[in-house]
Design an enzyme around this catalytic site. Structure first.
Site, mmCIF file in Angstrom:
data_model
loop_
_atom_site.group_PDB
_atom_site.id
_atom_site.type_symbol
_atom_site.label_atom_id
_atom_site.label_comp_id
_atom_site.label_asym_id
_atom_site.label_seq_id
_atom_site.Cartn_x
_atom_site.Cartn_y
_atom_site.Cartn_z
ATOM 1 C CB SER A 270 15.809 23.850 -22.346
ATOM 2 O OG SER A 270 14.699 23.831 -23.225
ATOM 3 C CE LYS A 276 12.992 23.328 -18.265
ATOM 4 N NZ LYS A 276 12.370 22.118 -18.871
ATOM 5 C CG ASN A 278 16.212 20.245 -18.118
ATOM 6 O OD1 ASN A 278 15.322 21.117 -17.565
ATOM 7 N ND2 ASN A 278 16.179 20.605 -19.663
ATOM 8 N NE ARG A 309 19.848 -25.708 -27.629
ATOM 9 C CZ ARG A 309 20.351 -26.915 -27.624
ATOM 10 N NH1 ARG A 309 20.164 -27.424 -28.943
ATOM 11 N NH2 ARG A 309 21.192 -27.478 -26.910
#
Length: 388
Positions: A270, A276, A278, A309
C-alpha cells in the site's frame, strides 16, 4: 507511428492479454486473406499446376498508420489492408480478396484470435484445476466455519470450500471444450453469389468455405452467419464464464485473506499503509469478473441485428469481443497463479465446533469435486490419444 492506445498502465495483468491485441488481430486478418487466396487456388486448379506458388504476405510490412487512417475513412480496416496486400502481391493482385466482403475477413480473423486466446485460457484453467484438486484432497477434513449472507453459518471443511472452486473451474473447462470456432464466408450479402459468378459454378460458395475453413483450422458452419450471431455469442459467453468463475474465486480469496484463513504468499503493498499485504490476485480476479458482464451485454445487444449487415451493431462487437478474450486469458492465468500462491493459516480450523457428521458430509463434497475433476482429466487424456 501512432501512439499505442493501451499499453497496460491501468491493466495490471494486461501483458497476458496480448493474444487479443492489435498485432494478433492484424496477423489473423492477413492469414485469412492468404487462406482465401489459397482456397481459390484449390477451386480453380491453380494449386495443381507446375511451379505453383501460394500467395504469402508479410504482416510486419503493413503500414499501421495508413491502415488506421483507412479504417477511419471506411469504418473498417479491411479495405485499407487489402490495398496494401494487393501491393505486396504485385502482378498477382487480382488473387487477393476475390468475392469476399470485409465481414468475412474480420469475423474469421476474430474466430482465429478467439480459438488461440481461449486455448491459452484453457491451459491456465487446467493448471488451476490441478492445484485446486490437490488442495481439496489435502484439506478435506480441515474444519472451516463458513458464512451465508456474510454471517457465520455452520461448520464445513476447507476441502469442501476449495472443492466448490474446483467444480466451477471444471465447468468452465467443459464449456470451453464445447466451443465451436466457425469460419465466415458469405460475400456481399451472405449468399456467396460473387463466388459463383467468378468461378462459373454454383457450388463455389460451399467449396470455397470448406477449403478456407480447412486452411485456417476453423470449422465449416455450412452457412454464412453475418447477421445470425449465435456462433459469436457462444464464444463471448464462454469467455465471460471464465471471468465469472475466476472472479467468484477471487472474491472468496479476498474474504478468506481478510479472515486470515487463506493468505497469498506474494502479497501487494500500500502506498499509504506499508504494513498491509493486499491480496492482489484476488482483487484483479474480482475486477475482471465485474468488467466482463458489460462487454457481454454489448455483444448480446448487438446480436439484435438487421438487414444483411447492420449499421453499427457489427462494429460495436469488435472491441467488446476481444475485450472478453483479453479478460478471459488474464483471469485464467491470474487464477492459476493465485491458487498456487495460497498459504493456509496455521490456525485454520481452530475453534470450529464441527462434529463427525459435519466433517464426513463436507469431506464427501470435497471427494466428489476431486472425483469429477479426475474423471474429466481422464476423458481429456483419452480424447488426446484417439486424435491421429
Amino acid at each position: 507511428m501512432a501512439e499505442p492506445f493501451d499499453w497496460g498502465l491501468l491493466e495490471p495483468a494486461g501483458s497476458v492479454g496480448v493474444p487479443a491485441g492489435d498485432d494478433r488481430v492484424l496477423a489473423a486478418l492477413v492469414r485469412v486473406e492468404e487462406a482465401l487466396a489459397g482456397a481459390w487456388d484449390e477451386l480453380d486448379g491453380r494449386a495443381a499446376r507446375p511451379g505453383y506458388a501460394a500467395l504469402a504476405f508479410d504482416p510486419d510490412a503493413i503500414d499501421r498508420e495508413r491502415l488506421t487512417a483507412g479504417a477511419r475513412d471506411a469504418g473498417v480496416p479491411v479495405i485499407a489492408l487489402v490495398a496494401q496486400l494487393r501491393a505486396q502481391a504485385g502482378a498477382e493482385a487480382e488473387r487477393v480478396h476475390r468475392g469476399a466482403t470485409s465481414q468475412d475477413i474480420v469475423d474469421s480473423a476474430l474466430m482465429l484470435v478467439s480459438r488461440d486466446a481461449l486455448s491459452r485460457a484453457r491451459d491456465a484453467l487446467a493448471a488451476a484445476a490441478a492445484e485446486l484438486a490437490a488442495r481439496a484432497a489435502a484439506s478435506r477434513s480441515t474444519p472451516l466455519l463458513v458464512r451465508t449472507l456474510s454471517q457465520p453459518a455452520e461448520p464445513s471443511t476447507l476441502g469442501a470450500f476449495v472443492g466448490s472452486w474446483l467444480d466451477a473451474v471444471v465447468s468452465a473447462l467443459e464449456t470451453l471444450d464445447r466451443l465451436d470456432f466457425p469460419v465466415q464466408l458469405g460475400g456481399a450479402v451472405g449468399t456467396g453469389a460473387a463466388f459463383g459468378r467468378l468461378a462459373a459454378r454454383s457450388d463455389a460458395p460451399r467449396d470455397l468455405r470448406a477449403a478456407l475453413a480447412a486452411r485456417l483450422g476453423l470449422t465449416d458452419p455450412g452457412r454464412a452467419w453475418h447477421t445470425e450471431r449465435t456462433p459469436e455469442l457462444a464464444v463471448a459467453d464462454g469467455a465471460a464464464l471464465v471471468a465469472a468463475v475466476a472472479g467468484r474465486i477471487g472474491r472468496d480469496l479476498a474474504l478468506a485473506a481478510r479472515d486470515g484463513v487463506l493468505l497469498p504468499a506474494s502479497a501487494g503493498g500500500s502506498s499509504a499503509m506499508p504494513h498491509k499485504k493486499n491480496p492482489v490476485d484476488a482483487v484483479l480476479l474480482t475486477a475482471n469478473g465485474l468488467r466482463a458482464p458489460g462487454l457481454l451485454a454489448t455483444i448480446h445487444t448487438a446480436a439484435l441485428s438487421s438487414d444483411a449487415r447492420p449499421a453499427g451493431e457489427w462494429h460495436a462487437e469488435w472491441q467488446a469481443w476481444r475485450g472478453l478474450l483479453r479478460i478471459a486469458v488474464e483471469s485464467a492465468e491470474v487464477l492459476a497463479h493465485a491458487v498456487g500462491d495460497l498459504v493456509v493459516a496455521d490456525n485454520a480450523g481452530t475453534g470450529v465446533d464441527a462434529d463427525a457428521d459435519d466433517l464426513a458430509a463436507a469431506g464427501d463434497v470435497a471427494d466428489a469435486a476431486v472425483a469429477r475433476y479426475r474423471a474429466r482429466t481422464a476423458q481429456d487424456r483419452d480424447d488426446r490419444e484417439v486424435i491421429p
